[in-house]
Write an enzyme that holds these catalytic residues in place. Structure first.
Site, PDB file in Angstrom:
ATOM      1  N   SER A 118       0.831  -1.207   0.000  1.00  0.00           N
ATOM      2  CA  SER A 118       0.000   0.000   0.000  1.00  0.00           C
ATOM      3  C   SER A 118       0.859   1.248   0.000  1.00  0.00           C
ATOM      4  O   SER A 118       0.366   2.329  -0.311  1.00  0.00           O
ATOM      5  CB  SER A 118      -0.845   0.069   1.264  1.00  0.00           C
ATOM      6  OG  SER A 118      -1.532  -1.102   1.487  1.00  0.00           O
ATOM      7  N   HIS A 139      -1.446  -2.972  -7.033  1.00  0.00           N
ATOM      8  CA  HIS A 139      -2.144  -2.604  -5.800  1.00  0.00           C
ATOM      9  C   HIS A 139      -3.639  -2.901  -5.961  1.00  0.00           C
ATOM     10  O   HIS A 139      -4.384  -2.089  -6.506  1.00  0.00           O
ATOM     11  CB  HIS A 139      -1.877  -1.111  -5.510  1.00  0.00           C
ATOM     12  CG  HIS A 139      -2.399  -0.635  -4.201  1.00  0.00           C
ATOM     13  ND1 HIS A 139      -2.643   0.694  -3.941  1.00  0.00           N
ATOM     14  CD2 HIS A 139      -2.721  -1.298  -3.064  1.00  0.00           C
ATOM     15  CE1 HIS A 139      -3.099   0.812  -2.701  1.00  0.00           C
ATOM     16  NE2 HIS A 139      -3.153  -0.381  -2.161  1.00  0.00           N
ATOM     17  N   GLU A 151      -4.333  -0.534  -9.062  1.00  0.00           N
ATOM     18  CA  GLU A 151      -3.402   0.572  -9.295  1.00  0.00           C
ATOM     19  C   GLU A 151      -2.074  -0.077  -9.708  1.00  0.00           C
ATOM     20  O   GLU A 151      -1.482  -0.829  -8.930  1.00  0.00           O
ATOM     21  CB  GLU A 151      -3.263   1.359  -7.979  1.00  0.00           C
ATOM     22  CG  GLU A 151      -2.715   2.745  -8.126  1.00  0.00           C
ATOM     23  CD  GLU A 151      -2.679   3.490  -6.776  1.00  0.00           C
ATOM     24  OE1 GLU A 151      -2.716   2.852  -5.699  1.00  0.00           O
ATOM     25  OE2 GLU A 151      -2.573   4.726  -6.811  1.00  0.00           O
ATOM     26  N   ASN A 189      -3.787   6.220  -2.034  1.00  0.00           N
ATOM     27  CA  ASN A 189      -3.605   6.625  -0.636  1.00  0.00           C
ATOM     28  C   ASN A 189      -3.162   8.071  -0.488  1.00  0.00           C
ATOM     29  O   ASN A 189      -3.408   8.691   0.538  1.00  0.00           O
ATOM     30  CB  ASN A 189      -2.625   5.683   0.054  1.00  0.00           C
ATOM     31  CG  ASN A 189      -3.301   4.375   0.404  1.00  0.00           C
ATOM     32  OD1 ASN A 189      -4.460   4.369   0.813  1.00  0.00           O
ATOM     33  ND2 ASN A 189      -2.616   3.266   0.213  1.00  0.00           N
TER      34      ASN A 189
HETATM   35  N1  NAD Z   1      -5.776  -4.894   3.943  1.00  0.00           N
HETATM   36  C1  NAD Z   1      -5.999  -4.007   2.995  1.00  0.00           C
HETATM   37  O1  NAD Z   1      -7.067  -3.393   2.902  1.00  0.00           O
HETATM   38  C2  NAD Z   1      -4.942  -3.758   1.937  1.00  0.00           C
HETATM   39  C3  NAD Z   1      -5.311  -3.094   0.753  1.00  0.00           C
HETATM   40  C4  NAD Z   1      -4.351  -2.938  -0.265  1.00  0.00           C
HETATM   41  C5  NAD Z   1      -3.056  -3.404  -0.073  1.00  0.00           C
HETATM   42  N2  NAD Z   1      -2.717  -4.030   1.111  1.00  0.00           N
HETATM   43  C6  NAD Z   1      -1.341  -4.543   1.243  1.00  0.00           C
HETATM   44  O2  NAD Z   1      -1.391  -5.957   1.058  1.00  0.00           O
HETATM   45  C7  NAD Z   1      -0.343  -6.576   1.810  1.00  0.00           C
HETATM   46  C8  NAD Z   1      -0.947  -7.634   2.717  1.00  0.00           C
HETATM   47  O3  NAD Z   1      -1.861  -7.026   3.589  1.00  0.00           O
HETATM   48  P1  NAD Z   1      -2.992  -7.870   4.350  1.00  0.00           P
HETATM   49  O4  NAD Z   1      -3.967  -6.886   4.872  1.00  0.00           O
HETATM   50  O5  NAD Z   1      -3.457  -8.992   3.482  1.00  0.00           O
HETATM   51  O6  NAD Z   1      -2.132  -8.474   5.562  1.00  0.00           O
HETATM   52  P2  NAD Z   1      -2.472  -9.709   6.510  1.00  0.00           P
HETATM   53  O7  NAD Z   1      -1.821  -9.437   7.794  1.00  0.00           O
HETATM   54  O8  NAD Z   1      -3.940 -10.031   6.471  1.00  0.00           O
HETATM   55  O9  NAD Z   1      -1.713 -10.950   5.789  1.00  0.00           O
HETATM   56  C9  NAD Z   1      -0.324 -11.020   5.655  1.00  0.00           C
HETATM   57  C10 NAD Z   1       0.056 -12.484   5.516  1.00  0.00           C
HETATM   58  O10 NAD Z   1       1.456 -12.543   5.164  1.00  0.00           O
HETATM   59  C11 NAD Z   1       1.993 -13.698   5.774  1.00  0.00           C
HETATM   60  N3  NAD Z   1       3.454 -13.607   5.778  1.00  0.00           N
HETATM   61  C12 NAD Z   1       4.258 -12.890   6.585  1.00  0.00           C
HETATM   62  N4  NAD Z   1       5.565 -13.102   6.255  1.00  0.00           N
HETATM   63  C13 NAD Z   1       5.563 -13.944   5.197  1.00  0.00           C
HETATM   64  C14 NAD Z   1       6.598 -14.540   4.397  1.00  0.00           C
HETATM   65  N5  NAD Z   1       7.878 -14.303   4.627  1.00  0.00           N
HETATM   66  N6  NAD Z   1       6.237 -15.388   3.407  1.00  0.00           N
HETATM   67  C15 NAD Z   1       4.930 -15.663   3.180  1.00  0.00           C
HETATM   68  N7  NAD Z   1       3.914 -15.124   3.903  1.00  0.00           N
HETATM   69  C16 NAD Z   1       4.221 -14.278   4.888  1.00  0.00           C
HETATM   70  C17 NAD Z   1       1.346 -13.718   7.159  1.00  0.00           C
HETATM   71  O11 NAD Z   1       1.419 -15.016   7.744  1.00  0.00           O
HETATM   72  C18 NAD Z   1      -0.095 -13.308   6.811  1.00  0.00           C
HETATM   73  O12 NAD Z   1      -0.915 -14.445   6.554  1.00  0.00           O
HETATM   74  C19 NAD Z   1       0.376  -5.443   2.563  1.00  0.00           C
HETATM   75  O13 NAD Z   1       1.510  -5.057   1.816  1.00  0.00           O
HETATM   76  C20 NAD Z   1      -0.687  -4.335   2.572  1.00  0.00           C
HETATM   77  O14 NAD Z   1      -0.111  -3.054   2.639  1.00  0.00           O
HETATM   78  C21 NAD Z   1      -3.628  -4.217   2.108  1.00  0.00           C
END
Ligand code: NAD
Length: 296
Positions: A118, A139, A151, A189
């Site tokens: 993000s 994104h 994005e 963002n």
């Molecule tokens: N949540 C949102 O609304 C949103 C929206 C757009 C982008 N994002 C981005 O998406 C990404 C993930 O966010 P999320 O909300 O899904 O997070 P989340 O915490 O729900 O999930 C992250 C996952 O990554 C896993 N993980 C950690 N280290 C790892 C590794 N070395 N190898 C494999 N898996 C690993 C964790 O076990 C977890 O299951 C982030 O970069 C976030 O900025 C999030």
């Protein structure tokens, strides 16, 4: 392109895996946590059930989609022979740099490496690989199977060819890709977070209460959700971290996070995921405002 790996089976990763699998791609879903993989697959199955109930897809489509996904806890096994990796692991710069270094070592030299970050710089992530022209931001928005926008963020060195490939690929998923350049907050963002921050500042200054601010924006600006509730849904810690990335990146005080936001994160009030933010999400007081705590 036919073979895709998704790193991280959390909120975004399982949605990304679902979306690719439903469009007929072979998906390798990778997470260090077996429990996350199990939760992720359950979420995908539940979301597919909902689509079957609404007659958007058939039972056969559901089985085919689930059959297109294989899970792994070992990254190396999962990324063998894939055309594209979409990284959606936890938002942490050191973790992402480590993952991309490893991907660069183990993936075929033709594999495109995308990140769903993000806020972290695509250029900085690309710089730890030997293929910065093949590193790009994809994104997706939450919930991924429903939201149309992707994005597409070009790092400083991302090639035209890779950008074109990823734009076309996003269209085959039924998404609308939009190309932007790699500066803090990208576009989504950079515009959204200052609005959320200003809503918190408005509350902090005592101009109006939680419900009043959300009502003005919902009914006056036709926003589907008020900004304070949206901040709760995104996670107040996530909002704070993105604002800090923009504040550091531009050195401009207009992105400085509101002290109330900083305090709430320190107090563990992170929004829906912690059960309380600007609203209370506990079972007994679902979505009730808790604005009394925010008088100046
Ligand atoms: N949540 C949102 O609304 C949103 C929206 C757009 C982008 N994002 C981005 O998406 C990404 C993930 O966010 P999320 O909300 O899904 O997070 P989340 O915490 O729900 O999930 C992250 C996952 O990554 C896993 N993980 C950690 N280290 C790892 C590794 N070395 N190898 C494999 N898996 C690993 C964790 O076990 C977890 O299951 C982030 O970069 C976030 O900025 C999030």
């Amino acid at each position: 392109m036919k073979n895709i790996a998704v790193i991280g089976a959390g909120t975004m990763g399982n949605g990304i895996a679902h979306t690719f699998a439903q469009s007929g791609f072979n998906v390798q879903l990778i997470d260090i946590s077996e429990a996350s993989l199990e939760r992720g697959m359950n979420t995908i199955a539940k979301n597919l059930d909902r689509m079957v109930a609404k007659e958007k897809i058939t039972e056969a489509n559901k089985s085919e989609t689930l059959g297109n996904i294989t899970t792994h806890t070992n990254t190396e096994d999962g990324v063998e022979n894939v055309d594209l990796v979409v990284e959606a692991a936890t938002e942490n710069i050191d973790l992402k740099l480590k993952i991309f270094k490893q991907l660069d070592d183990v993936c075929s030299e033709n594999t495109i490496l995308a990140t769903n970050t993000s806020s972290i710089s695509i250029t900085q992530i690309a710089a730890v690989t030997s293929r910065p022209e093949k590193v790009i931001g994809m994104h997706f928005m939450n919930p991924v199977p429903i939201m149309k926008l992707v994005e597409i963020i070009r790092g400083y060195n991302t090639s035209d060819e890779v950008t074109k490939t990823i734009m076309e690929l996003s269209k085959t998923l039924g998404k609308v890709p939009t190309e932007v350049n790699d500066y803090p907050g990208f576009v989504a963002n950079r515009i959204l977070m200052p609005m959320l921050n200003e809503s918190i500042e408005t509350l902090y200054n005592g101009v109006a209460g939680v419900e009043e601010i959300d009502t003005v924006m919902k009914l006056g600006m036709a926003h589907p959700m008020g900004p304070l509730q949206l901040a709760d849904f995104i996670g107040l810690d996530v909002c704070l971290s993105i604002l800090n990335v923009m504040y550091d990146g531009f050195k401009n005080p207009k992105y400085a996070p509101c002290p109330l936001l900083v305090n709430m994160v320190r107090a563990g009030k992170l929004g829906i995921k912690s059960g309380e933010g600007f609203y209370d999400y506990s079972e007994s007081r679902k979505a009730e405002k808790v604005s009394s705590q925010f008088s100046k």
